[in-house]
Design a protein around this motif. Structure first.
Motif, PDB file in Angstrom:
ATOM      1  N   VAL A  55       0.835  -1.205   0.000  1.00 37.03           N
ATOM      2  CA  VAL A  55       0.000   0.000   0.000  1.00 37.03           C
ATOM      3  C   VAL A  55       0.868   1.252   0.000  1.00 37.03           C
ATOM      4  CG1 VAL A  55      -1.744   1.305   1.277  1.00 37.03           C
ATOM      5  CG2 VAL A  55      -1.903  -1.190   1.151  1.00 37.03           C
ATOM      6  N   ILE A  56       1.882   1.269   0.849  1.00 37.53           N
ATOM      7  CA  ILE A  56       2.769   2.428   0.941  1.00 37.53           C
ATOM      8  C   ILE A  56       3.623   2.571  -0.317  1.00 37.53           C
ATOM      9  CG2 ILE A  56       4.740   3.422   2.166  1.00 37.53           C
ATOM     10  CD1 ILE A  56       2.167   3.707   3.726  1.00 37.53           C
ATOM     11  N   THR A  57       4.255   1.495  -0.748  1.00 40.29           N
ATOM     12  CA  THR A  57       5.180   1.594  -1.881  1.00 40.29           C
ATOM     13  C   THR A  57       4.455   1.917  -3.182  1.00 40.29           C
ATOM     14  OG1 THR A  57       5.112  -0.817  -2.165  1.00 40.29           O
ATOM     15  CG2 THR A  57       6.875   0.081  -0.815  1.00 40.29           C
ATOM     16  N   ALA A  58       3.271   1.358  -3.372  1.00 36.94           N
ATOM     17  CA  ALA A  58       2.525   1.616  -4.607  1.00 36.94           C
ATOM     18  C   ALA A  58       1.886   2.998  -4.619  1.00 36.94           C
ATOM     19  CB  ALA A  58       1.456   0.546  -4.817  1.00 36.94           C
ATOM     20  N   ALA A  59       1.968   3.716  -3.487  1.00 34.81           N
ATOM     21  CA  ALA A  59       1.511   5.109  -3.428  1.00 34.81           C
ATOM     22  C   ALA A  59       2.672   6.091  -3.551  1.00 34.81           C
ATOM     23  CB  ALA A  59       0.759   5.359  -2.123  1.00 34.81           C
ATOM     24  N   GLY A  60       3.896   5.568  -3.686  1.00 30.15           N
ATOM     25  CA  GLY A  60       5.059   6.426  -3.846  1.00 30.15           C
ATOM     26  C   GLY A  60       5.915   6.573  -2.614  1.00 30.15           C
ATOM     27  N   GLY A  61       5.565   5.876  -1.533  1.00 31.28           N
ATOM     28  CA  GLY A  61       6.312   5.986  -0.294  1.00 31.28           C
ATOM     29  C   GLY A  61       7.318   4.873  -0.102  1.00 31.28           C
ATOM     30  N   VAL A  62       7.917   4.860   1.082  1.00 31.04           N
ATOM     31  CA  VAL A  62       8.912   3.850   1.450  1.00 31.04           C
ATOM     32  C   VAL A  62       8.572   3.343   2.840  1.00 31.04           C
ATOM     33  CG1 VAL A  62      11.360   3.346   1.785  1.00 31.04           C
ATOM     34  CG2 VAL A  62      10.670   5.098   0.127  1.00 31.04           C
ATOM     35  N   ILE A  63       8.639   2.026   3.034  1.00 30.90           N
ATOM     36  CA  ILE A  63       8.392   1.442   4.349  1.00 30.90           C
ATOM     37  C   ILE A  63       9.420   0.344   4.594  1.00 30.90           C
ATOM     38  CG2 ILE A  63       6.570  -0.002   3.344  1.00 30.90           C
ATOM     39  CD1 ILE A  63       5.240  -0.017   6.146  1.00 30.90           C
ATOM     40  N   THR A  64      10.131   0.460   5.717  1.00 37.50           N
ATOM     41  CA  THR A  64      11.213  -0.458   6.062  1.00 37.50           C
ATOM     42  C   THR A  64      11.251  -0.623   7.574  1.00 37.50           C
ATOM     43  OG1 THR A  64      12.868   1.290   6.372  1.00 37.50           O
ATOM     44  CG2 THR A  64      12.594   0.421   4.122  1.00 37.50           C
ATOM     45  N   ASP A  65      12.292  -1.316   8.049  1.00 38.57           N
ATOM     46  CA  ASP A  65      12.557  -1.270   9.482  1.00 38.57           C
ATOM     47  C   ASP A  65      13.320   0.018   9.794  1.00 38.57           C
ATOM     48  OD1 ASP A  65      15.266  -1.668   8.873  1.00 38.57           O
ATOM     49  OD2 ASP A  65      15.301  -3.739   9.564  1.00 38.57           O
ATOM     50  N   TRP A  66      13.682   0.208  11.053  1.00 36.57           N
ATOM     51  CA  TRP A  66      14.316   1.472  11.441  1.00 36.57           C
ATOM     52  C   TRP A  66      15.717   1.633  10.863  1.00 36.57           C
ATOM     53  CZ3 TRP A  66      13.234   2.830  17.286  1.00 36.57           C
ATOM     54  CH2 TRP A  66      11.844   2.978  17.464  1.00 36.57           C
ATOM     55  N   ARG A  67      16.309   0.561  10.379  1.00 32.59           N
ATOM     56  CA  ARG A  67      17.650   0.637   9.798  1.00 32.59           C
ATOM     57  C   ARG A  67      17.602   0.744   8.280  1.00 32.59           C
ATOM     58  NH1 ARG A  67      21.276   0.193  13.520  1.00 32.59           N
ATOM     59  NH2 ARG A  67      22.957  -0.089  12.019  1.00 32.59           N
ATOM     60  N   GLY A  68      16.402   0.862   7.744  1.00 35.00           N
ATOM     61  CA  GLY A  68      16.257   1.011   6.307  1.00 35.00           C
ATOM     62  C   GLY A  68      16.239  -0.288   5.542  1.00 35.00           C
ATOM     63  N   VAL A  89       9.077  -0.483  12.661  1.00 30.06           N
ATOM     64  CA  VAL A  89       8.593  -0.119  11.332  1.00 30.06           C
ATOM     65  C   VAL A  89       8.665   1.393  11.150  1.00 30.06           C
ATOM     66  CG1 VAL A  89       6.614  -0.151   9.763  1.00 30.06           C
ATOM     67  CG2 VAL A  89       7.052  -2.109  11.246  1.00 30.06           C
ATOM     68  N   LEU A  90       9.091   1.792   9.964  1.00 26.31           N
ATOM     69  CA  LEU A  90       9.153   3.203   9.588  1.00 26.31           C
ATOM     70  C   LEU A  90       8.567   3.356   8.193  1.00 26.31           C
ATOM     71  CD1 LEU A  90      10.215   6.179   9.680  1.00 26.31           C
ATOM     72  CD2 LEU A  90      12.380   5.281   8.776  1.00 26.31           C
ATOM     73  N   ALA A  91       7.522   4.153   8.066  1.00 27.30           N
ATOM     74  CA  ALA A  91       6.929   4.460   6.764  1.00 27.30           C
ATOM     75  C   ALA A  91       7.034   5.955   6.515  1.00 27.30           C
ATOM     76  CB  ALA A  91       5.470   4.026   6.708  1.00 27.30           C
ATOM     77  N   ALA A  92       7.427   6.320   5.307  1.00 28.76           N
ATOM     78  CA  ALA A  92       7.551   7.730   4.934  1.00 28.76           C
ATOM     79  C   ALA A  92       6.941   7.938   3.556  1.00 28.76           C
ATOM     80  CB  ALA A  92       9.013   8.161   4.924  1.00 28.76           C
ATOM     81  N   GLY A  93       6.278   9.066   3.393  1.00 29.78           N
ATOM     82  CA  GLY A  93       5.690   9.364   2.103  1.00 29.78           C
ATOM     83  C   GLY A  93       6.705   9.806   1.070  1.00 29.78           C
ATOM     84  N   ASP A  94       7.790  10.424   1.520  1.00 30.41           N
ATOM     85  CA  ASP A  94       8.825  10.958   0.633  1.00 30.41           C
ATOM     86  C   ASP A  94      10.109  10.155   0.840  1.00 30.41           C
ATOM     87  OD1 ASP A  94      11.013  12.569  -0.393  1.00 30.41           O
ATOM     88  OD2 ASP A  94       9.622  14.268  -0.435  1.00 30.41           O
ATOM     89  N   PRO A  95      10.698   9.586  -0.221  1.00 28.53           N
ATOM     90  CA  PRO A  95      11.928   8.806  -0.056  1.00 28.53           C
ATOM     91  C   PRO A  95      13.063   9.582   0.605  1.00 28.53           C
ATOM     92  CG  PRO A  95      10.966   8.364  -2.203  1.00 28.53           C
ATOM     93  CD  PRO A  95      10.172   9.497  -1.603  1.00 28.53           C
ATOM     94  N   ALA A  96      13.178  10.877   0.319  1.00 28.13           N
ATOM     95  CA  ALA A  96      14.228  11.677   0.953  1.00 28.13           C
ATOM     96  C   ALA A  96      13.986  11.802   2.454  1.00 28.13           C
ATOM     97  CB  ALA A  96      14.295  13.061   0.309  1.00 28.13           C
TER      98      ALA A  96
END
Length: 226
Positions: free
Chosen positions: A184-197, A208-215
């Protein structure tokens, strides 16, 4: 409402168990060769090519107390990689669906994350402060964002996908809490990973860390890694 307390001190209701049982029946009838991993009824065929991940009621505390932000999470893995995700909020009649080669949609309309490249301009959501006891790295991130907010459970990740939030951060999570969120996050343009990326998978930890902007994701990971 009958409420039991599980070994991890989290509540579970009859609805949690019955919703998952119904989903399992539907999957088994349609995809008998697929595996299933669920929060309430365990794992069946977890080593198969296709495996469904089920969290029947994410936010059971919200469900018990009449708050409408609880949701059902459904994910599909292929060879351990999340390829389809659903965040469904029945009390609100709202749903996000996203996947591999399927851009995220919210209630049928396209959903997209928003641009926010810096931590200082970000709105961050997390479900509860007690998740972060013994995790001082989170406090470093929380203090730097523009606006931190509490509450929301899986609803926060839908809001990231739709561009209303910039960051969703959690700890104490299990695979059925986060693997359905990944597509859901990645197909909307975001990034979701663990805290170490690191990419989330069946062997990931509880952060878990989800961000809308890759930067913004890169900047948040740098803070959480210390």
């Amino acid at each position: 409402m009958n409420i039991d307390i599980k070994a991890d001190d989290s509540p579970v209701t009859r609805a949690d168990r019955e919703v998952e049982a119904h989903l399992r029946e539907m999957i088994a009838a349609t995809y008998p060769d697929h595996g299933i991993i669920g929060e309430e009824h365990g794992s069946t065929g977890a080593d198969r090519e296709y495996v469904w991940i089920l969290d029947p009621i994410d936010g059971t505390k919200a469900f018990i107390t009449g708050r409408p932000l609880f949701g059902t999470l459904i994910g599909l893995l292929r060879d351990g990689r999340p390829i389809l995700g659903v965040i469904d909020h029945p009390a609100l009649n709202e749903r996000w669906i996203g996947g591999l080669d399927y851009p995220t949609r919210f209630c049928g309309a396209p959903a997209r994350t928003r641009v926010c490249a810096t931590v200082e301009n970000a709105i961050l959501a997390a479900t509860a402060p007690e998740m972060f006891v013994g995790k001082p790295a989170f406090e470093g991130l929380r203090q730097r964002v523009k606006l931190p907010v509490w509450g929301g459970d899986c609803f926060n990740y839908g809001l990231v996908a739709s561009g209303h939030l910039d960051l969703a951060v959690e700890a104490g999570m299990a695979i059925y809490d986060y693997l359905p969120l990944v597509p859901v996050i990645t197909a909307a343009g975001g990034v979701i990973t663990d805290w170490r990326g690191q990419a989330l998978g069946l062997d990931s930890g509880d952060e878990v860390l989800a961000a809308g902007d890759p930067a913004l994701h890169q900047a948040a990971v740098a803070i959480l890694k210390g």
